[in-house]
Write an enzyme that holds these catalytic residues in place. Structure first.
Site, PDB file in Angstrom:
ATOM      1  N   LYS A  38       0.841  -1.214   0.000  1.00  0.00           N
ATOM      2  CA  LYS A  38       0.000   0.000   0.000  1.00  0.00           C
ATOM      3  C   LYS A  38       0.867   1.251   0.000  1.00  0.00           C
ATOM      4  O   LYS A  38       0.638   2.180  -0.771  1.00  0.00           O
ATOM      5  CB  LYS A  38      -0.893  -0.024   1.241  1.00  0.00           C
ATOM      6  CG  LYS A  38      -1.511   1.326   1.560  1.00  0.00           C
ATOM      7  CD  LYS A  38      -2.303   1.311   2.853  1.00  0.00           C
ATOM      8  CE  LYS A  38      -1.528   1.518   4.122  1.00  0.00           C
ATOM      9  NZ  LYS A  38      -1.256   2.900   4.521  1.00  0.00           N
ATOM     10  N   ASN A  39       1.882   1.290   0.874  1.00  0.00           N
ATOM     11  CA  ASN A  39       2.650   2.530   1.040  1.00  0.00           C
ATOM     12  C   ASN A  39       3.638   2.783  -0.097  1.00  0.00           C
ATOM     13  O   ASN A  39       4.256   3.843  -0.157  1.00  0.00           O
ATOM     14  CB  ASN A  39       3.347   2.552   2.399  1.00  0.00           C
ATOM     15  CG  ASN A  39       2.343   2.771   3.520  1.00  0.00           C
ATOM     16  OD1 ASN A  39       1.188   3.112   3.268  1.00  0.00           O
ATOM     17  ND2 ASN A  39       2.772   2.567   4.755  1.00  0.00           N
ATOM     18  N   ASP A  45       4.809  19.964   7.963  1.00  0.00           N
ATOM     19  CA  ASP A  45       5.658  21.156   7.849  1.00  0.00           C
ATOM     20  C   ASP A  45       6.925  20.918   7.027  1.00  0.00           C
ATOM     21  O   ASP A  45       7.381  21.803   6.299  1.00  0.00           O
ATOM     22  CB  ASP A  45       6.015  21.678   9.255  1.00  0.00           C
ATOM     23  CG  ASP A  45       6.667  20.618  10.109  1.00  0.00           C
ATOM     24  OD1 ASP A  45       6.118  19.496  10.178  1.00  0.00           O
ATOM     25  OD2 ASP A  45       7.738  20.872  10.689  1.00  0.00           O
ATOM     26  N   ARG A  90      -8.402  -0.592   5.045  1.00  0.00           N
ATOM     27  CA  ARG A  90      -7.609   0.439   4.381  1.00  0.00           C
ATOM     28  C   ARG A  90      -6.286  -0.119   3.879  1.00  0.00           C
ATOM     29  O   ARG A  90      -5.730   0.391   2.914  1.00  0.00           O
ATOM     30  CB  ARG A  90      -7.307   1.591   5.357  1.00  0.00           C
ATOM     31  CG  ARG A  90      -8.503   2.414   5.703  1.00  0.00           C
ATOM     32  CD  ARG A  90      -8.089   3.581   6.538  1.00  0.00           C
ATOM     33  NE  ARG A  90      -7.057   4.361   5.847  1.00  0.00           N
ATOM     34  CZ  ARG A  90      -6.467   5.438   6.342  1.00  0.00           C
ATOM     35  NH1 ARG A  90      -6.805   5.867   7.543  1.00  0.00           N
ATOM     36  NH2 ARG A  90      -5.563   6.080   5.672  1.00  0.00           N
ATOM     37  N   ARG A  97      -4.595  10.583   4.986  1.00  0.00           N
ATOM     38  CA  ARG A  97      -3.576  11.644   5.049  1.00  0.00           C
ATOM     39  C   ARG A  97      -2.645  11.628   3.850  1.00  0.00           C
ATOM     40  O   ARG A  97      -2.142  12.667   3.441  1.00  0.00           O
ATOM     41  CB  ARG A  97      -2.719  11.476   6.303  1.00  0.00           C
ATOM     42  CG  ARG A  97      -3.456  11.498   7.581  1.00  0.00           C
ATOM     43  CD  ARG A  97      -2.496  11.192   8.698  1.00  0.00           C
ATOM     44  NE  ARG A  97      -1.419  12.160   8.699  1.00  0.00           N
ATOM     45  CZ  ARG A  97      -1.488  13.362   9.246  1.00  0.00           C
ATOM     46  NH1 ARG A  97      -2.571  13.713   9.895  1.00  0.00           N
ATOM     47  NH2 ARG A  97      -0.479  14.188   9.192  1.00  0.00           N
ATOM     48  N   ARG A 109       1.239  14.425  13.542  1.00  0.00           N
ATOM     49  CA  ARG A 109       1.603  14.209  12.142  1.00  0.00           C
ATOM     50  C   ARG A 109       1.472  15.447  11.246  1.00  0.00           C
ATOM     51  O   ARG A 109       0.705  15.453  10.290  1.00  0.00           O
ATOM     52  CB  ARG A 109       0.794  13.047  11.559  1.00  0.00           C
ATOM     53  CG  ARG A 109       1.009  11.762  12.299  1.00  0.00           C
ATOM     54  CD  ARG A 109       0.292  10.609  11.680  1.00  0.00           C
ATOM     55  NE  ARG A 109       0.935  10.129  10.462  1.00  0.00           N
ATOM     56  CZ  ARG A 109       0.417   9.176   9.693  1.00  0.00           C
ATOM     57  NH1 ARG A 109      -0.724   8.638   9.988  1.00  0.00           N
ATOM     58  NH2 ARG A 109       1.055   8.781   8.611  1.00  0.00           N
ATOM     59  N   CYS A 138      -4.132  12.723  13.974  1.00  0.00           N
ATOM     60  CA  CYS A 138      -4.821  11.461  13.744  1.00  0.00           C
ATOM     61  C   CYS A 138      -4.579  10.552  14.925  1.00  0.00           C
ATOM     62  O   CYS A 138      -3.908  10.937  15.879  1.00  0.00           O
ATOM     63  CB  CYS A 138      -4.398  10.819  12.426  1.00  0.00           C
ATOM     64  SG  CYS A 138      -2.852   9.960  12.494  1.00  0.00           S
ATOM     65  N   ASP A 150       5.220   0.412  11.927  1.00  0.00           N
ATOM     66  CA  ASP A 150       3.979  -0.206  11.442  1.00  0.00           C
ATOM     67  C   ASP A 150       3.839  -1.665  11.868  1.00  0.00           C
ATOM     68  O   ASP A 150       2.811  -2.290  11.601  1.00  0.00           O
ATOM     69  CB  ASP A 150       3.884  -0.095   9.911  1.00  0.00           C
ATOM     70  CG  ASP A 150       3.608   1.327   9.462  1.00  0.00           C
ATOM     71  OD1 ASP A 150       3.208   2.164  10.301  1.00  0.00           O
ATOM     72  OD2 ASP A 150       3.794   1.613   8.259  1.00  0.00           O
TER      73      ASP A 150
END
Ligand code: EPU
Length: 428
Positions: A22-23, A134, A407, A102, A131, A126, A315
């Site tokens: 996914k990432n 910036d 998700r 996000r 998170r 979240c 994770d």
């Protein structure tokens, strides 16, 4: 809203096939905005965040076509997605998208690089921490963009971005990806220092390179990007999901089972494998794309600290916590990436785990017998840990709000059932 009902106590046995990451898929989808030519992505996981991103790309005006890959070349469920960002009509990622996911902020860099303007809703805090983004914004400023923010949106404008030397104050994965994408179309050279070294960053760089970008050093902490005037289409298969693979390693360990995990990249899991071995699992790599895990005596406590890649991934922290509830002795788990990532601990305690939180450390005393309970998922990885706890708990565990797990885990209940778990999805 769906829930999972799990009856624990079955040692998992069999073969699990890992889906695409996914990432890695999310930034690759965002990268398709950098060109008006078709970008074909393969080995995409069938998970909600991919659908959300496709929806966002369509809102921007991209044509998105989803195809089922030929069964011979991939596991059922994997998708090929073709994105053609030829007729972009909006450069805005609205609040309803960023609130749901996000990673929508990943369109910022590509949009400002190609169209000179992007407007993205600012993500709020979240479940796992504040998170902020910036560092993405400071980086874009260094590349010559003018940044303003009002009414909850951030806007970036630039006629053409200019290459710059950007040194991240701390390591950020999507920040590195966002700026790497932006720099591909900037004028001149960009150097990203203290960049994230995650395999997902390297995978994105591979796609961008295929599109014609000039990138050196992705996968190291210093990435050098020579800007080009335009990018072309490309075809790219995303890497397997190392977090999903690690979750199944933990599932085998927690239930005392034996699994063969296929279509994975053991070389992306070195710190994870090392720690799981220390905790008492026997893990072998029969091929460069598979893992075999089985018990090696009783599980033993082992301290763990989350770190950026190549360290132990945050994770997988929640899943590791469940593993050490089944290990004899006391394990100290230190979370260094996010400030509030122990939401699973109180739920696990309700199932009988002995966990004490002290600042950014969780002290887990094992071995404890877990018992089934009604629990609520708070975020993606916390939900996965509750499923793992349910697999070893005595009696019935009911997990509410499993949309979090949808998700990022493809058909988790089907994959677990295929290796013996008693898990059902029901509508609550
Ligand atoms: N941070 C800042 N400012 C920024 C960016 C980050 O202060 O501008 C802080 C964050 O608050 C955090 C730390 O830096 O404390 C690291 O955050 P990072 O930016 O690396 O996280 P991310 O890019 O938002 C990605 C993954 C996460 C994963 C983290 C860490 C994606 C889409 N998300 O998030 O994945 O936990 O890196 O590895 O790639 C998940 O899949 O469940 C997930 C949360």
């Amino acid at each position: 809203m769906d829930r999972f009902v799990i009856r624990g106590g079955v040692p998992l046995q069999g073969v699990v096939r890992i889906s695409g990451a996914k990432n890695a898929a999310l930034p690759c989808l965002a990268a398709s905005l950098l060109t008006d030519r078709p970008v074909i992505l393969e080995n995409l996981p069938a998970v909600r965040d991919i659908q959300t991103t496709c929806h966002l790309l369509e809102m921007l005006g991209a044509a998105v076509e989803q195809r089922q890959e030929a069964p011979a070349s991939s596991a059922a469920g994997c998708r090929q997605i073709v994105v053609e960002a030829r007729n972009i009509k909006s450069v805005e990622a609205p609040w309803e998208m960023v609130r749901t996911m996000r990673a929508s902020t990943l369109v910022l860099g590509p949009l400002v690089a190609r169209f000179g303007h992007a407007r993205v809703s600012l993500p709020g805090g979240c479940a796992i921490g504040a998170r902020p983004i910036d560092m993405h914004l400071k980086g874009l400023e260094k590349l010559g963009a003018t940044i303003s923010s009002e009414h909850g949106f951030v806007e970036a404008r630039a006629k053409r971005l200019r290459g710059a030397r950007i040194s991240f104050e701390r390591i950020t994965v999507t920040g590195t990806e966002d700026l790497m994408m932006a720099a591909t179309l900037a004028e001149g050279e960009t150097i990203l220092e203290n960049a994230a070294r995650e395999p997902e960053v390297e995978d994105l760089a591979q796609l961008l390179t295929q599109m014609g970008a000039k990138i050196a050093g992705a996968g190291t902490s210093s990435i050098r990007i020579q800007g080009v005037a335009r990018l072309e289409g490309a075809r790219h298969a995303v890497i397997p999901d190392r977090i999903e693979a690690g979750t199944y390693l933990a599932a085998a360990g927690i239930t005392g089972g034996e699994l063969r995990i296929e279509n994975c990249r053991p070389d992306h899991l070195l710190a994870i494998i090392k720690k799981f071995r220390e905790a008492g699992l026997q893990i072998d790599t029969p091929t460069p794309s598979s893992l075999h895990v089985k018990p090696n005596g009783v599980l033993q406590a082992a301290d763990m600290t989350t770190e950026e890649y190549p360290g132990f991934a945050t994770d997988l922290q929640a899943q590791y916590m469940v593993l050490v509830t089944q290990a004899s002795g006391t394990s100290r788990i230190k979370e260094t990436i996010f400030e509030n990532r122990f939401m699973h601990a109180p739920e696990l305690s309700r199932m009988g785990a002995d966990i004490r939180i002290e600042g950014n450390c969780a002290i887990v005393r094992g071995k404890t017998s877990l018992t089934g309970a009604g629990v609520t998922a708070s975020d993606l990885r916390a939900s996965a840990s509750l499923v793992l706890a349910g697999l070893v708990a005595e009696g019935e565990t009911v997990i509410e709000r499993v949309y979090h797990i949808d998700r990022g885990y493809e058909r988790i209940e089907e994959k677990l059932r295929s290796v013996g778990a008693r898990i059902e999805r029901t509508a609550s």
